[in-house]
Structures are given as C-alpha cells and as structure tokens.
Design a protein around this motif. Structure first.
Motif, PDB file in Angstrom:
ATOM      1  N   ASN A   1       0.829  -1.011  -0.077  1.00 13.08           N
ATOM      2  CA  ASN A   1      -0.025   0.072   0.219  1.00 13.08           C
ATOM      3  C   ASN A   1       0.995   1.289   0.031  1.00 13.08           C
ATOM      4  OD1 ASN A   1      -2.461  -1.338  -0.131  1.00 13.08           O
ATOM      5  ND2 ASN A   1      -2.454  -1.584   2.128  1.00 13.08           N
ATOM      6  N   ALA A   2       1.928   1.430   0.645  1.00 11.17           N
ATOM      7  CA  ALA A   2       2.827   2.426   0.746  1.00 11.17           C
ATOM      8  C   ALA A   2       3.463   2.675  -0.443  1.00 11.17           C
ATOM      9  CB  ALA A   2       3.904   2.352   1.985  1.00 11.17           C
ATOM     10  N   LEU A   3       4.107   1.429  -1.017  1.00 12.08           N
ATOM     11  CA  LEU A   3       4.516   1.452  -2.440  1.00 12.08           C
ATOM     12  C   LEU A   3       3.457   2.168  -3.399  1.00 12.08           C
ATOM     13  CD1 LEU A   3       6.720  -1.556  -2.275  1.00 12.08           C
ATOM     14  CD2 LEU A   3       7.550   0.801  -2.297  1.00 12.08           C
ATOM     15  N   ARG A   4       2.339   1.760  -3.506  1.00 17.36           N
ATOM     16  CA  ARG A   4       1.435   2.251  -4.484  1.00 17.36           C
ATOM     17  C   ARG A   4       1.255   3.790  -4.151  1.00 17.36           C
ATOM     18  NH1 ARG A   4      -2.917   0.650  -7.505  1.00 17.36           N
ATOM     19  NH2 ARG A   4      -4.954   1.639  -7.271  1.00 17.36           N
TER      20      ARG A   4
ATOM     21  N   LYS B   1      -2.081   6.816  -5.437  1.00 15.38           N
ATOM     22  CA  LYS B   1      -3.357   6.208  -5.118  1.00 15.38           C
ATOM     23  C   LYS B   1      -3.350   5.516  -3.730  1.00 15.38           C
ATOM     24  CE  LYS B   1      -4.215   5.227 -10.001  1.00 15.38           C
ATOM     25  NZ  LYS B   1      -4.701   4.152 -11.200  1.00 15.38           N
ATOM     26  N   GLY B   2      -4.785   5.194  -3.271  1.00 11.26           N
ATOM     27  CA  GLY B   2      -4.978   4.797  -1.901  1.00 11.26           C
ATOM     28  C   GLY B   2      -4.770   3.184  -1.728  1.00 11.26           C
ATOM     29  N   LYS B   3      -5.030   2.669  -0.416  1.00 16.95           N
ATOM     30  CA  LYS B   3      -4.741   1.463  -0.306  1.00 16.95           C
ATOM     31  C   LYS B   3      -5.628   0.369  -1.351  1.00 16.95           C
ATOM     32  CE  LYS B   3      -3.922   2.205   4.564  1.00 16.95           C
ATOM     33  NZ  LYS B   3      -4.374   1.902   5.980  1.00 16.95           N
TER      34      LYS B   3
ATOM     35  N   LYS C   1      -0.198  -2.250  -9.784  1.00 16.40           N
ATOM     36  CA  LYS C   1       0.776  -1.569 -10.285  1.00 16.40           C
ATOM     37  C   LYS C   1       1.319  -0.302  -9.103  1.00 16.40           C
ATOM     38  CE  LYS C   1       0.311   0.025 -14.588  1.00 16.40           C
ATOM     39  NZ  LYS C   1      -0.170   0.790 -15.710  1.00 16.40           N
ATOM     40  N   ILE C   2       2.635  -0.351  -8.987  1.00 21.31           N
ATOM     41  CA  ILE C   2       3.049   0.452  -8.197  1.00 21.31           C
ATOM     42  C   ILE C   2       4.116   1.663  -8.704  1.00 21.31           C
ATOM     43  CG2 ILE C   2       3.163  -1.102  -6.130  1.00 21.31           C
ATOM     44  CD1 ILE C   2       6.107  -1.647  -6.647  1.00 21.31           C
TER      45      ILE C   2
ATOM     46  N   VAL D   1       2.564   7.677 -18.417  1.00 24.83           N
ATOM     47  CA  VAL D   1       3.654   9.103 -18.101  1.00 24.83           C
ATOM     48  C   VAL D   1       3.387   9.900 -19.518  1.00 24.83           C
ATOM     49  CG1 VAL D   1       5.608  10.250 -18.255  1.00 24.83           C
ATOM     50  CG2 VAL D   1       5.386   8.157 -16.866  1.00 24.83           C
ATOM     51  N   THR D   2       2.974   9.308 -20.693  1.00 22.16           N
ATOM     52  CA  THR D   2       2.823  10.058 -21.728  1.00 22.16           C
ATOM     53  C   THR D   2       1.331  10.571 -21.791  1.00 22.16           C
ATOM     54  OG1 THR D   2       4.247   8.521 -23.241  1.00 22.16           O
ATOM     55  CG2 THR D   2       2.414   9.619 -24.246  1.00 22.16           C
ATOM     56  N   GLN D   3       0.512   9.780 -20.974  1.00 20.80           N
ATOM     57  CA  GLN D   3      -0.904  10.031 -21.098  1.00 20.80           C
ATOM     58  C   GLN D   3      -1.098  11.058 -19.535  1.00 20.80           C
ATOM     59  OE1 GLN D   3      -3.120   6.600 -20.881  1.00 20.80           O
ATOM     60  NE2 GLN D   3      -2.317   5.855 -22.617  1.00 20.80           N
ATOM     61  N   GLY D   4       0.009  11.414 -19.155  1.00 20.71           N
ATOM     62  CA  GLY D   4      -0.059  12.215 -17.790  1.00 20.71           C
ATOM     63  C   GLY D   4      -0.556  11.611 -16.755  1.00 20.71           C
ATOM     64  N   LYS D   5      -0.383  10.236 -16.581  1.00 19.51           N
ATOM     65  CA  LYS D   5      -0.604   9.453 -15.379  1.00 19.51           C
ATOM     66  C   LYS D   5       0.527   9.210 -14.370  1.00 19.51           C
ATOM     67  CE  LYS D   5      -4.321   7.272 -18.026  1.00 19.51           C
ATOM     68  NZ  LYS D   5      -5.147   6.018 -18.387  1.00 19.51           N
ATOM     69  N   GLY D   6       1.683   9.812 -14.460  1.00 18.86           N
ATOM     70  CA  GLY D   6       2.705   9.493 -13.649  1.00 18.86           C
ATOM     71  C   GLY D   6       3.943  10.333 -13.835  1.00 18.86           C
ATOM     72  N   GLU D   7       4.961  10.063 -13.253  1.00 16.74           N
ATOM     73  CA  GLU D   7       6.160  10.566 -13.432  1.00 16.74           C
ATOM     74  C   GLU D   7       7.298   9.391 -13.555  1.00 16.74           C
ATOM     75  OE1 GLU D   7       7.353  13.681 -10.899  1.00 16.74           O
ATOM     76  OE2 GLU D   7       5.706  14.790 -11.150  1.00 16.74           O
TER      77      GLU D   7
END
Length: 323
Positions: free
Chosen positions: A121-124, A130-132, A151-152, A159-165
């Motif tokens: 949960n912490a890694l995610r 995102k939550g637990k 997925k963590i 990233v291309t779709q702006g959902k993360g770094e």
C-alpha cells in the motif's frame, strides 16, 4: 509458488526488524534460490531509536551480496515516505535495467503479519499517488491468497498520458502473498517472540504468558518502561497486571482483575511502541550462527514431515481404492 516464480523478476522478502532472525523462514531459502531478492526489514521504528545504527550494520553484514533495506510502520509520515521511497527507487532501477514491454513483476513474501500488505500500500501510494488496495490488520491471516499484480510504478505509456512521472517499460507490478509460517519452531521462546510481534494469533498462546515474557525483556532493556504503573521494578507479572488494571479500570466480574484482558492490553500497547521499542533477537554473529544451526537441525524434521504427508496421502488413496 515455484511455477509462479518463473514469471517473477524480483522478490521482496519482508522480515520483522524486532525479530530479524526468528522471522526468517528457511523455506524461502530453497524456494527462492537463484532469484534476485531484496530483503526488507519492516517495523524498524518499533525496534529501537533512529540513531541505533549498529544493529542495521550487523544485519546488512548477514546478507552480503543482497540488497537490504529498512522501512518504518509508525505514524511519522515524513520518515515513512523517505524509507518507502528508497525501496521504490531500488525497484525502479531494477526495472530500468531489465526493460520489459509487458511490465516488471515483483513478488513480496514473508512470515504472517510482517507488513507485506502495508508495504504494498505504501509503495502504491508513493509511486502512483493512489489509495490502499491490500487489506491489512493487527492479526495474521488477512491476506489469504496470492493477489493479482498491483501497479506501483507507472508505465511509459501512463506518463505519456499524464498519469505519472518516470514511467518504466510496461510498469512495475507487485504481487502480495499470504504469510508463510516456518515449518518448525525451534523452541518455545521463538514462538513467544513471533506471537508478541503478531505473527501468531493472540488466541494461540495465553496473553498472560506472553506478557510475562515481555516483562522479562522489559527488565533487561529498562524497567522504567512500565514505571507509569508500578512504584518500582518487578518480576511478578500478576502484580504488574493488577497494578495496570487499577490504573486502566480493567476489571472483570466482582471487581476482580481481568488478567487476560489486561495482559492483551499491555501487549498491544507494546506493539504500538508505547511500552518500549527494542529487538528480541540477539543481533550479533553468535546469534546468527545459533539460528543457522537451528535451521540445520530443522531439516530432518521437515523431511520427516514431508514423508509422513506422502504416507498419509498414499493411505488415503488406498482407502479410496486408488493406486
């Protein structure tokens, strides 16, 4: 597990920092042989102060050639995030070196209730914001089956779709697994250590017996750990429980002390780090050698147990008229 391991790129083995030797499971040594592994000691904050680096150095020395990390399970969010971030970075670097379009698969294993789901949960939360997703609890057995990959770390497409770094290939997925208890407990003391740390359900061993063992260690570390409830040090668990009951109002019928309820309250308070933070196991080379010798002695018992199981199955098949 063997079949599943063929599709796993990396294994995280969680161990409880408060019992670094007792919470190591020899079953994993053989099952995970040849697999890249990261050893993560959980609940670091419950096993001593942040300046206590000597134990960490000794523990790292036990795992030469392996990555060893320490994470916290307490309420200090900033420190927790820093420790989790270091684990996340190791996983990211591992995935970047082994780029996979279909995603990088990591499996977390360990004894019951050592903090596997909490780590997931912490890694995610840190990796994706995102939550637990994994259930956690104070008692062992919350995770009952191997989960699908969670997925963590985002994929490059995310990233291309702006959902993360900093996406990696097809992303990094973590599989949570049920706790696997050791096949043979070498002695009663090891069982009590595991029970106090929550790897054994509270109903298995009398809370008063566990509290007595806890009191023994408190006296070794510092009798002042329970000074709020007694005028001075004591070796008498019944005396301590009665004094605690008077302070906390834990009485049963007729106004008598409910020793079991009070003992459980004391144990839970220690588990939260409110009655001392210390390590049960002896963290030195002699302690490690003793643990290894116990594992060697354990092997015949494990083989005998397997033989008995084969014989039991054979007898059952004969009774059913099967060959």
């Amino acid at each position: 597990m063997k079949q599943l391991l063929t599709s796993i790129d990396l294994v995280i083995e969680c161990r409880d920092y408060r019992v670094p030797l007792t919470s190591r499971n020899p079953l994993f040594e053989k099952a995970l042989e040849g697999k890249e592994r990261v050893i993560v000691y959980t609940k670091r904050d419950l096993g001593g102060g942040p300046r206590d680096q000597k134990n960490e150095e000794l523990i790292r020395g036990w795992h030469k050639g392996s990555t060893v990390m320490f994470v916290r399970n307490g309420e200090e969010e900033r420190e927790n995030r820093k420790a989790t971030g270091r684990v996340l970075e190791v996983l990211r670097e591992h995935a970047e070196k082994r780029w996979k379009l279909v995603g990088h698969r990591v499996m977390v294993v360990g004894m019951p209730n050592v903090g596997k789901s909490t780590l997931l949960n912490a890694l995610r939360g840190l990796g994706l914001g995102k939550g637990k997703v994994a259930r956690t609890g104070a008692q062992p057995g919350v995770t009952r089956k191997i989960g699908s990959g969670v997925k963590i770390i985002p994929s490059e497409d995310d990233v291309t779709q702006g959902k993360g770094e900093r996406g990696v290939g097809g992303g990094v997925y973590l599989l949570d697994t049920p706790g696997v208890f050791i096949p043979y407990v070498p002695d009663a003391e090891a069982m009590m250590k595991l029970a106090l740390c929550g790897s054994v359900k509270d109903t298995i061993i009398s809370p008063v017996v566990l509290a007595d063992y806890l009191l023994f260690h408190m006296n070794l570390v510092d009798p002042k750990l329970y000074a709020d409830y007694t005028p001075g040090p004591t070796n008498d668990i019944v005396e301590l429980l009665e004094l605690i009951a008077k302070r906390t109002g834990r009485f049963g019928k007729g106004g008598k002390t409910d020793h079991e309820a009070t003992a459980l309250w004391m144990i839970q308070k220690w588990r939260r780090g409110e009655m001392g933070r210390f390590v049960f196991d002896r963290v030195d080379e002699e302690g490690l050698m003793k643990a290894r010798l116990e594992e060697e002695e354990m092997q015949p018992s494990m083989n005998q147990a397997r033989k008995m199981e084969r014989e039991r199955r054979r007898a059952r098949n004969i009774a059913r008229g099967e060959s």
